[in-house]
Design a protein around this motif. Structure first.
Motif, PDB file in Angstrom:
ATOM      1  N   LEU A  34     -10.267  -1.990  -4.776  1.00  0.00           N
ATOM      2  CA  LEU A  34      -9.273  -0.932  -4.552  1.00  0.00           C
ATOM      3  C   LEU A  34      -9.649   0.318  -5.339  1.00  0.00           C
ATOM      4  O   LEU A  34     -10.301   0.182  -6.375  1.00  0.00           O
ATOM      5  CB  LEU A  34      -7.892  -1.416  -4.986  1.00  0.00           C
ATOM      6  N   PRO A  35      -9.286   1.517  -4.918  1.00  0.00           N
ATOM      7  CA  PRO A  35      -8.607   1.825  -3.667  1.00  0.00           C
ATOM      8  C   PRO A  35      -9.584   1.815  -2.490  1.00  0.00           C
ATOM      9  O   PRO A  35     -10.767   2.118  -2.654  1.00  0.00           O
ATOM     10  CB  PRO A  35      -8.054   3.232  -3.909  1.00  0.00           C
ATOM     11  N   LEU A  65      -1.797  -3.321   0.040  1.00  0.00           N
ATOM     12  CA  LEU A  65      -2.655  -4.301   0.716  1.00  0.00           C
ATOM     13  C   LEU A  65      -1.813  -5.315   1.487  1.00  0.00           C
ATOM     14  O   LEU A  65      -2.115  -5.621   2.654  1.00  0.00           O
ATOM     15  CB  LEU A  65      -3.550  -5.009  -0.322  1.00  0.00           C
TER      16      LEU A  65
END
Ligand code: GLY
Length: 439
Positions: free
Chosen positions: A138-139, A162
């Motif tokens: 992430l991101p 997510l």
């Protein structure tokens, strides 16, 4: 010449306006068009996905040139059908339109031709998506492979995002067949900018730079929309960066498509992130951006009909486009509830007063005729485009905002910060605003 424009939004209104105001006496038709377009064109009640009916109409009327606004008819093979019938049409074939219709096609193409873009993984199911997310970290961004009306791109910054994205893709199956394959790629930090131009299969003629504002909320927050405003020039890329995008992205793509036997005739649009490592392609579109087109066409200073007819024949016969040395902007006035669920039916007030202001053009996107002569009501999410030109962006924006203030209906939404940051950043303004890329 007889020109048929396909589509019904603000972009198509701007195309018809340009053909009518800056063209050499064209006879203009628009299918299906909208109530604002009626001032410039004869409306033809055929929907954009009725390919055979559109081709029959063009055959019967001996249309000299068809210009396609939105992506759907392109992905359905409108251009192939028209070409098979010997009808001149400006737009990409179905296989070239894959650059927009399949994000995975576009990524793999860019990989083959060294066009700068983020790394990526392809997921065919939830398990593969989870593995891709772990590999990338992430991101990141998850994108439905197919067309999803601008809604199939999800930015995933944290676990909650997510969970939501996995739910949308794999439980709700929100994107249907378009989400059967999902692209997962790292989130790139930078300034987003659009870059567009006309292609004739071999050449790329850049349009002036432009920037659109996709989020509903001021400060670029909230839900993604089709676009809440735009301006040209972008004020973000300077001449050097433009030259880099031109060579590494736009010309490389046109050359790559030609080399693969899939020549690109039509409008090539790259959504780019100007990152620390240079420009990166986020996505390709194969048509003019909406609302960027509205601002760009106000500045384009040549006959669009003649130009695109030459392009449709495979040779523009010129290496450059002419733009007025002024700035232009487009403010989108949207309905209450847009983008989730637009409230329709409200009566629009003040349109005449807004339209009478100097340097202002108003394009219709989601309106229909009201009960009394000359009145209009809201009939879509993005309702009106208030556009203006000026000697610089500050002036153009002031004119457009002054005109927009005249227009009213209950729940009207407008962002008050279109172009604000660009205008405030004096250094950007001075460093690049009127330096158009050289062709
Ligand atoms: N303005 C973005 C688009 O037309 O897709």
């Amino acid at each position: 010449m007889k020109v048929l424009v396909i589509g019904s939004g603000g972009r198509e209104h701007a195309i018809c306006w340009h053909l009518s105001e800056r063209g050499s006496g064209h006879e203009i038709y628009c299918a299906p068009g909208n109530v604002g377009i009626e001032r410039h064109a004869t409306l033809v009640p055929i929907a954009v996905d009725e390919i055979q009916a559109l081709a029959d109409f063009a055959t019967d009327l001996q249309i000299d040139l068809t210009i396609v606004g939105p992506e759907l008819p392109l992905s359905l093979g409108l251009v192939d059908e028209f070409r098979n019938r010997g009808l001149p049409v400006y737009g990409p074939s179905r296989s070239a339109a894959e650059l927009e219709a399949s994000k995975i096609f576009a990524k793999e193409f860019m990989q083959r031709h060294d066009v700068p873009t983020a790394d990526f993984e392809i997921a065919h199911d939830a398990q593969e998506a989870k593995r891709a997310v772990e590999a990338i970290g992430l991101p990141l961004v998850m994108k439905a492979d197919g067309l999803a009306a601008g809604k199939g791109v999800l930015i995933v910054r944290n676990q909650a995002d997510l969970d939501e994205a996995m739910d949308l893709f794999y439980e709700q199956k929100r994107f249907g067949a378009s989400g059967a394959r999902v692209l997962v790629e790292p989130f790139i930090v930078g300034e987003e900018v659009s870059f567009m131009g006309f292609c004739d299969g071999q050449r790329f003629l850049p349009l002036a730079t432009s920037k659109d504002y996709k989020r509903i909320g001021e400060g670029d927050v909230g839900a993604n929309t089709g676009g809440m405003g735009a301006h040209s020039p972008s004020g973000i890329v300077d001449a050097e960066q433009s030259a880099e995008v031109l060579e590494k992205v736009m010309r490389a793509t046109v050359a790559g498509m030609a080399a693969e036997g899939n020549p690109f005739i039509g409008i090539l649009y790259a959504g780019l992130m100007m990152s620390e490592d240079g420009p990166k392609v986020l996505e390709f579109n194969v048509r003019l951006g909406d609302p960027e087109a509205q601002a760009l066409l106000l500045r384009l200073d040549q006959d669009l009909g003649e130009l695109l007819l030459a392009g449709a024949r495979g040779d523009f016969g010129t290496n450059r486009l002419d733009f007025r040395q002024e700035a232009a902007c487009c403010l989108v006035l949207a309905a209450e509830g847009y983008p989730e669920s637009a409230v329709k039916g409200a009566a629009i007030q003040g349109l005449d007063a807004a339209a009478q202001q100097a340097g202002v053009e108003i394009f219709h996107a989601g309106t229909k005729a009201g009960e009394t002569e000359g009145s209009f009501v809201v009939s879509g999410g993005r309702v009106l485009n208030v556009c203006a030109t000026g000697r610089n962006l500050r002036t153009a924006l002031k004119k457009a905002y002054d005109a927009a203030k005249e227009i009213r209906w209950p729940g009207l939404q407008i962002r008050s910060d279109i172009g604000k940051r660009v205008v405030e950043a004096e250094s950007m303004l001075e460093s690049g605003i009127f330096k158009l890329p050289k062709t």
